[in-house]
Motif scaffolding. Structure first.
Motif, PDB file in Angstrom:
ATOM      1  N   LEU A  34       0.826  -1.211   0.000  1.00 48.91           N
ATOM      2  CA  LEU A  34       0.000   0.000   0.000  1.00 48.91           C
ATOM      3  C   LEU A  34       0.857   1.257   0.000  1.00 48.91           C
ATOM      4  N   VAL A  35       1.842   1.321   0.896  1.00 49.85           N
ATOM      5  CA  VAL A  35       2.565   2.567   1.138  1.00 49.85           C
ATOM      6  C   VAL A  35       3.759   2.733   0.213  1.00 49.85           C
ATOM      7  N   VAL A  36       4.367   1.631  -0.226  1.00 49.33           N
ATOM      8  CA  VAL A  36       5.567   1.766  -1.049  1.00 49.33           C
ATOM      9  C   VAL A  36       5.264   2.552  -2.322  1.00 49.33           C
ATOM     10  N   TYR A  37       4.057   2.423  -2.849  1.00 46.47           N
ATOM     11  CA  TYR A  37       3.720   3.204  -4.043  1.00 46.47           C
ATOM     12  C   TYR A  37       3.679   4.693  -3.720  1.00 46.47           C
ATOM     13  N   GLY A  38       3.127   5.040  -2.549  1.00 48.99           N
ATOM     14  CA  GLY A  38       3.095   6.440  -2.147  1.00 48.99           C
ATOM     15  C   GLY A  38       4.485   7.043  -2.004  1.00 48.99           C
ATOM     16  N   THR A  39       5.474   6.220  -1.617  1.00 44.37           N
ATOM     17  CA  THR A  39       6.832   6.734  -1.432  1.00 44.37           C
ATOM     18  C   THR A  39       7.549   6.967  -2.757  1.00 44.37           C
ATOM     19  N   ILE A  40       7.068   6.353  -3.845  1.00 42.20           N
ATOM     20  CA  ILE A  40       7.767   6.500  -5.135  1.00 42.20           C
ATOM     21  C   ILE A  40       7.012   7.384  -6.121  1.00 42.20           C
ATOM     22  N   VAL A  41       5.833   7.866  -5.731  1.00 46.44           N
ATOM     23  CA  VAL A  41       5.036   8.683  -6.649  1.00 46.44           C
ATOM     24  C   VAL A  41       5.829   9.893  -7.134  1.00 46.44           C
ATOM     25  N   SER A  42       6.505  10.578  -6.206  1.00 49.47           N
ATOM     26  CA  SER A  42       7.272  11.767  -6.590  1.00 49.47           C
ATOM     27  C   SER A  42       8.359  11.419  -7.598  1.00 49.47           C
ATOM     28  N   THR A  43       9.000  10.260  -7.414  1.00 48.25           N
ATOM     29  CA  THR A  43      10.043   9.818  -8.341  1.00 48.25           C
ATOM     30  C   THR A  43       9.473   9.576  -9.733  1.00 48.25           C
ATOM     31  N   LEU A  44       8.330   8.888  -9.802  1.00 47.14           N
ATOM     32  CA  LEU A  44       7.717   8.597 -11.095  1.00 47.14           C
ATOM     33  C   LEU A  44       7.211   9.863 -11.771  1.00 47.14           C
ATOM     34  N   LEU A  45       6.701  10.817 -10.978  1.00 45.40           N
ATOM     35  CA  LEU A  45       6.221  12.075 -11.540  1.00 45.40           C
ATOM     36  C   LEU A  45       7.363  12.923 -12.110  1.00 45.40           C
TER      37      LEU A  45
END
Length: 453
Positions: A34-45
């Protein structure tokens, strides 16, 4: 020399410890996912070389694809779980989830990433939908909300783990390495489940497999809820063959209205859980906090859910889950409204912790509430329904956040929307009919039955 009753109690304690440990570790990796995606959103953006050009709306959609998979996995589990058994579903979910996380680390496009997130969600849904039923059928009465909280607190613990590992390892292993860590249950949790996770005696009894239920009860020390046998009886009385099972039971007059309301509770709880875990770092960064500070908010959100959820579960066992869930929903609404104010950093952290209790922690309590509301013939389907229908809320959470970010609205608006959802959750909870989920029939271990023969 130990009496049969003492021996059965020791076996029960050992069995419960193993079951709770296996289920909790499984849900730790649900929370990690659940949370690991939230931690990488900025990187992907910010880096189109990773998966391609991604905007806020697309990022929200990718977060929701995983949750859509969880919803489908939970509902499918609800359809078959009460027929196939708790053990098979748990083991299948562990394998499926681990392989999905490993493959996701290799994704090279938005389409592949989203597809694998959906596929991984199928395994997560099976675990979330089954864990509550497993604990409810193994945990001793009077501590079922507590043990459910221990197990489902694995979700925010996984969130804390994902936040910490992102802070420490992101610059070294990148987002792909973080996803590869999510595949490690295949190496240690699967062997543990194969050797230490038994089938539920109560489930066996509900399916009319009386002799197997008796043997499982003797082996595990887990009591079976059943009428006391007549003098000289050698077997337990099975549940009637015409008893409605699974989703058919949920549609009965007894459960129809509560099932709708419990589903709406879960919808609200998971919308808040996934919405905040996906977008809290981004929202706080727009308030002027850097990346490390934003991830710290995510860490505090999940840590507050762990400790607050466990404390609240003790109250749920004493005064009832309904009252506690209504209260924690309300606290979440107040905390999120106050996050829009210009307050000192330490107070903001405290409010984020309270929001964690009232959102993620509340969802932990909801699973316990639901698990104990139904009897064994409907329990798997009931938990699966709430996990599955609730995931619609989980899907809308990241989408709502993404749409608000893409529209360029003020940061406060997101907190206002989430607060309104929490208020609705509190009102829905207050409308759930009270019901004594404990049966009035005596609970007898197989050892006691042997004495009675």
């Amino acid at each position: 020399m130990k009496s049969p009753e003492a021996s059965a109690t020791a076996k029960q304690q050992s069995t419960v410890r193993w079951v709770v440990a296996i289920a909790a570790i499984a849900l730790i990796f649900d929370g990690y996912d659940l949370v690991v995606y939230g931690t990488i959103v900025s990187t992907l953006l910010g880096d189109p070389t990773q998966l391609g050009e991604i905007g806020p709306a697309t990022a929200g959609m990718l977060g929701s694809w995983a949750l859509f998979g969880v919803m489908v996995g939970a509902l499918v589990t609800g359809a078959v779980g009460d027929y196939l058994g708790r053990r098979k579903i748990m083991i299948t979910g562990i394998v499926w989830f681990s392989i999905g996380m490993g493959l996701t680390s290799l994704a090279n496009s938005v389409m592949v990433f989203g597809t694998l997130r959906f596929a991984t969600g199928l395994g997560v849904g099976a675990l979330v939908a089954t864990a509550g039923a497993v604990v409810a059928e193994f945990a001793p009465k009077g501590k079922r909300n507590y043990y459910n909280a221990v197990v489902y607190s694995g979700v925010p613990v996984g969130g804390v783990l994902a936040s910490l590992l992102a802070i420490v390892l992101m610059d070294h292993v990148g987002w792909r390495g973080l996803f590869l860590i999510g595949a490690t249950p295949l190496l240690f949790l699967l062997p543990m489940a194969l050797s230490k996770l038994p089938e539920s005696p109560e489930w066996l009894m509900a399916r009319g497999r009386t002799e197997e239920a008796l043997h499982a009860s003797i082996r595990t020390g887990i009591p079976i809820s059943a009428p006391a046998p007549a003098q000289g009886a050698h077997v337990l009385a099975p549940i009637p063959a015409d008893t409605k099972i699974g989703f058919l039971a949920l549609a009965s007059r007894k459960y129809a209205l509560p099932t709708l309301l419990l589903g709406l509770m879960s919808f609200a709880g998971l919308l808040l859980t996934y919405g905040l875990n996906t977008w809290l770092p981004q929202i706080m960064s727009q308030f002027g906090y850097g990346k490390s500070y934003s991830l710290s908010f995510l860490l505090v959100l999940n840590a507050g859910a762990v400790f607050g959820g466990l404390i609240a579960s003790v109250g749920a066992d004493r005064i009832g889950a309904k009252r506690v869930v209504s209260t924690t929903f309300f606290l979440a609404a107040v905390a999120m409204l106050m996050l829009t104010l210009q307050l000192p950093f330490t107070i903001l952290l405290a409010l984020v912790a309270v929001a964690g209790v009232g959102t993620i922690g509340t969802q932990v309590l909801i699973y316990g509430f639901v698990s104990n509301y139904y009897n064994s013939s409907a329990r798997g389907a009931g938990v699966a329904w709430c996990a599955g229908f609730g995931r619609l809320g989980g899907i809308f959470g990241p989408l709502i956040g993404g749409l608000l970010m893409a529209a360029g609205v003020e940061n406060e608006i997101a907190f206002y929307v989430f607060s309104a959802v929490a208020i609705v959750g509190a009102l829905v909870t207050a409308c759930v009919p009270l019901r004594n989920s404990e049966t009035n029939t005596p609970t007898r271990s197989a050892a006691q039955v042997e004495i009675a023969k």
